[in-house]
Motif scaffolding. Sequence first.
Motif, PDB file in Angstrom:
ATOM      1  N   GLY A 128      -8.116   4.177  10.185  1.00 37.42           N
ATOM      2  CA  GLY A 128      -9.075   3.295  10.846  1.00 37.42           C
ATOM      3  C   GLY A 128      -9.992   2.664   9.810  1.00 37.42           C
ATOM      4  N   PRO A 129     -11.117   2.104  10.240  1.00 37.72           N
ATOM      5  CA  PRO A 129     -12.036   1.451   9.306  1.00 37.72           C
ATOM      6  C   PRO A 129     -12.488   2.394   8.192  1.00 37.72           C
ATOM      7  N   GLY A 130     -12.351   1.926   6.954  1.00 36.72           N
ATOM      8  CA  GLY A 130     -12.712   2.764   5.810  1.00 36.72           C
ATOM      9  C   GLY A 130     -11.632   3.757   5.432  1.00 36.72           C
ATOM     10  N   ARG A 131     -10.657   3.901   6.302  1.00 34.66           N
ATOM     11  CA  ARG A 131      -9.530   4.803   6.031  1.00 34.66           C
ATOM     12  C   ARG A 131      -8.245   4.079   6.442  1.00 34.66           C
ATOM     13  N   GLU A 132      -8.119   2.857   5.942  1.00 38.77           N
ATOM     14  CA  GLU A 132      -6.946   2.038   6.262  1.00 38.77           C
ATOM     15  C   GLU A 132      -5.703   2.620   5.589  1.00 38.77           C
ATOM     16  N   LEU A 133      -4.539   2.298   6.153  1.00 35.51           N
ATOM     17  CA  LEU A 133      -3.278   2.815   5.605  1.00 35.51           C
ATOM     18  C   LEU A 133      -3.121   2.464   4.131  1.00 35.51           C
ATOM     19  N   VAL A 134      -3.467   1.225   3.769  1.00 42.28           N
ATOM     20  CA  VAL A 134      -3.279   0.801   2.378  1.00 42.28           C
ATOM     21  C   VAL A 134      -4.167   1.614   1.430  1.00 42.28           C
ATOM     22  N   LYS A 135      -5.294   2.118   1.952  1.00 41.46           N
ATOM     23  CA  LYS A 135      -6.185   2.974   1.165  1.00 41.46           C
ATOM     24  C   LYS A 135      -5.601   4.387   1.078  1.00 41.46           C
ATOM     25  N   ILE A 136      -5.100   4.887   2.216  1.00 43.87           N
ATOM     26  CA  ILE A 136      -4.517   6.234   2.262  1.00 43.87           C
ATOM     27  C   ILE A 136      -3.352   6.351   1.276  1.00 43.87           C
ATOM     28  N   SER A 152      -2.766   4.447  -1.415  1.00 42.94           N
ATOM     29  CA  SER A 152      -3.074   3.580  -2.559  1.00 42.94           C
ATOM     30  C   SER A 152      -2.352   3.985  -3.850  1.00 42.94           C
ATOM     31  N   ARG A 153      -1.969   5.256  -3.958  1.00 39.68           N
ATOM     32  CA  ARG A 153      -1.310   5.704  -5.204  1.00 39.68           C
ATOM     33  C   ARG A 153       0.215   5.699  -5.090  1.00 39.68           C
ATOM     34  N   VAL A 154       0.722   5.228  -3.963  1.00 38.63           N
ATOM     35  CA  VAL A 154       2.156   5.352  -3.689  1.00 38.63           C
ATOM     36  C   VAL A 154       3.000   4.152  -4.128  1.00 38.63           C
ATOM     37  N   PRO A 155       2.484   2.903  -4.094  1.00 41.34           N
ATOM     38  CA  PRO A 155       3.336   1.762  -4.455  1.00 41.34           C
ATOM     39  C   PRO A 155       4.005   1.946  -5.815  1.00 41.34           C
ATOM     40  N   GLY A 156       5.316   1.642  -5.851  1.00 42.30           N
ATOM     41  CA  GLY A 156       6.061   1.707  -7.102  1.00 42.30           C
ATOM     42  C   GLY A 156       6.498   3.098  -7.526  1.00 42.30           C
ATOM     43  N   THR A 157       6.175   4.121  -6.720  1.00 40.78           N
ATOM     44  CA  THR A 157       6.552   5.492  -7.086  1.00 40.78           C
ATOM     45  C   THR A 157       7.900   5.856  -6.466  1.00 40.78           C
ATOM     46  N   THR A 158       8.425   6.995  -6.905  1.00 38.22           N
ATOM     47  CA  THR A 158       9.646   7.552  -6.313  1.00 38.22           C
ATOM     48  C   THR A 158       9.253   8.757  -5.487  1.00 38.22           C
ATOM     49  N   ARG A 159       9.741   8.787  -4.246  1.00 36.61           N
ATOM     50  CA  ARG A 159       9.402   9.894  -3.358  1.00 36.61           C
ATOM     51  C   ARG A 159      10.659  10.685  -3.009  1.00 36.61           C
ATOM     52  N   PRO A 160      10.514  12.025  -2.824  1.00 37.97           N
ATOM     53  CA  PRO A 160      11.695  12.829  -2.488  1.00 37.97           C
ATOM     54  C   PRO A 160      12.161  12.575  -1.056  1.00 37.97           C
ATOM     55  N   GLY A 161      13.478  12.680  -0.850  1.00 41.94           N
ATOM     56  CA  GLY A 161      14.040  12.488   0.485  1.00 41.94           C
ATOM     57  C   GLY A 161      14.526  11.060   0.687  1.00 41.94           C
ATOM     58  N   ILE A 189      10.155   3.103   6.805  1.00 41.12           N
ATOM     59  CA  ILE A 189       9.768   1.854   7.490  1.00 41.12           C
ATOM     60  C   ILE A 189       8.262   1.656   7.407  1.00 41.12           C
ATOM     61  N   LEU A 190       7.507   2.735   7.583  1.00 36.90           N
ATOM     62  CA  LEU A 190       6.055   2.646   7.493  1.00 36.90           C
ATOM     63  C   LEU A 190       5.631   2.096   6.132  1.00 36.90           C
ATOM     64  N   LEU A 191       6.153   2.702   5.051  1.00 38.87           N
ATOM     65  CA  LEU A 191       5.721   2.310   3.711  1.00 38.87           C
ATOM     66  C   LEU A 191       6.289   0.951   3.306  1.00 38.87           C
ATOM     67  N   ASP A 192       7.535   0.673   3.655  1.00 37.32           N
ATOM     68  CA  ASP A 192       8.112  -0.636   3.347  1.00 37.32           C
ATOM     69  C   ASP A 192       7.305  -1.750   4.005  1.00 37.32           C
ATOM     70  N   THR A 193       6.972  -1.567   5.278  1.00 41.61           N
ATOM     71  CA  THR A 193       6.210  -2.582   6.020  1.00 41.61           C
ATOM     72  C   THR A 193       4.821  -2.754   5.427  1.00 41.61           C
ATOM     73  N   LEU A 194       4.161  -1.634   5.134  1.00 44.02           N
ATOM     74  CA  LEU A 194       2.800  -1.658   4.601  1.00 44.02           C
ATOM     75  C   LEU A 194       2.740  -2.374   3.259  1.00 44.02           C
ATOM     76  N   PHE A 195       3.651  -1.996   2.340  1.00 41.01           N
ATOM     77  CA  PHE A 195       3.582  -2.553   0.989  1.00 41.01           C
ATOM     78  C   PHE A 195       4.045  -4.006   0.955  1.00 41.01           C
ATOM     79  N   ALA A 196       4.998  -4.363   1.820  1.00 40.15           N
ATOM     80  CA  ALA A 196       5.424  -5.766   1.898  1.00 40.15           C
ATOM     81  C   ALA A 196       4.258  -6.634   2.371  1.00 40.15           C
ATOM     82  N   LYS A 197       3.517  -6.149   3.353  1.00 41.41           N
ATOM     83  CA  LYS A 197       2.386  -6.915   3.897  1.00 41.41           C
ATOM     84  C   LYS A 197       1.317  -7.148   2.838  1.00 41.41           C
ATOM     85  N   HIS A 198       1.094  -6.151   1.982  1.00 43.45           N
ATOM     86  CA  HIS A 198       0.020  -6.245   0.986  1.00 43.45           C
ATOM     87  C   HIS A 198       0.536  -6.642  -0.404  1.00 43.45           C
ATOM     88  N   ASN A 199       1.797  -7.122  -0.457  1.00 44.88           N
ATOM     89  CA  ASN A 199       2.408  -7.569  -1.731  1.00 44.88           C
ATOM     90  C   ASN A 199       2.339  -6.498  -2.818  1.00 44.88           C
TER      91      ASN A 199
END
Length: 274
Positions: free
Chosen positions: A164-172, A174-183, A225-235
């Motif tokens: 929500g406000p101040g705790r937006e997904l892109v903030k939550i 924030s350290r994930v773009p460009g990383t490799t995640r397990p699974g 899908i959550l992360l792909d959509t989020l990061f695509a929206k915020h370039n």
Amino acid sequence: MNIVIIGCGYVGCAIAQYWQQNSHLIVTATTTTPERVSQLQKLAHKVVVTQGNDLEKIVNILENQDFVLLSVGAKGADLYESTYLDTTKTLVAALQQNSSVKQVIYTGSYSVYGDRNGEWVDEETPPMPKSRNGEILQEAEEVLLSASSEQLKICILRLGGIYGPGRELVKIFSRVPGTTRPGDGSDITNWIHLDDIVGAIEFVRQHPLQGIYNLVNDAHLPSRILLDTLFAKHNLAPVTWDDTGNSNRPYNATVSNQKIKQAGYQLIHPQMIF
């Protein structure tokens, strides 16, 4: 109506601000942090600094109160027991010495369901937490429900991931773009917007519900899908998935929200806000 909010963090502050607009509600807020008193005095009629395990103080705070919102949050993984379990035990002990409180709402977590390989779960599904902290959350629920009676309604809201406000997904994330995640990113996520947490708490206060209710939105998006959509929206750079390893998330279930909807609550944000 006299209301106590035990634990005035992100959720507690939001509901206090909402209740401030209702002149019939007298709000007392508690905090474990003396430095936050001046901030909370803008949201509540009275602010008390106390630890969750201080029985004498909790007994005094509950005097002549009608309603309790228990909305604590651990400031670290090693503080779950003192934050959740000790506080619920103390609250129940204090309630045994009290005759004015008619209703308690507790904001818990859907993590108590554990890893169900993405299968559907509802309030009838037995908890199966995968971590010690999940077990602590389950024990806290059981302690609270043991205090339920005809005179005292206990309602547990099992929340999805809070944003929500101040705790937006892109903030939550924030350290994930460009990383490799397990699974492979197929694990299911369950989220709930702050507006709906406030809305549901107020709904439960007005229609005194008892028992356990899941509070998640309708999206149930896989992580990929959550992360792909989020990061695509915020370039932002997309995530790479390493499917040679398993996801490290300790819970993976599709959480049903039908029960609270059937009780009459309508979601403000049924889908994700990216």
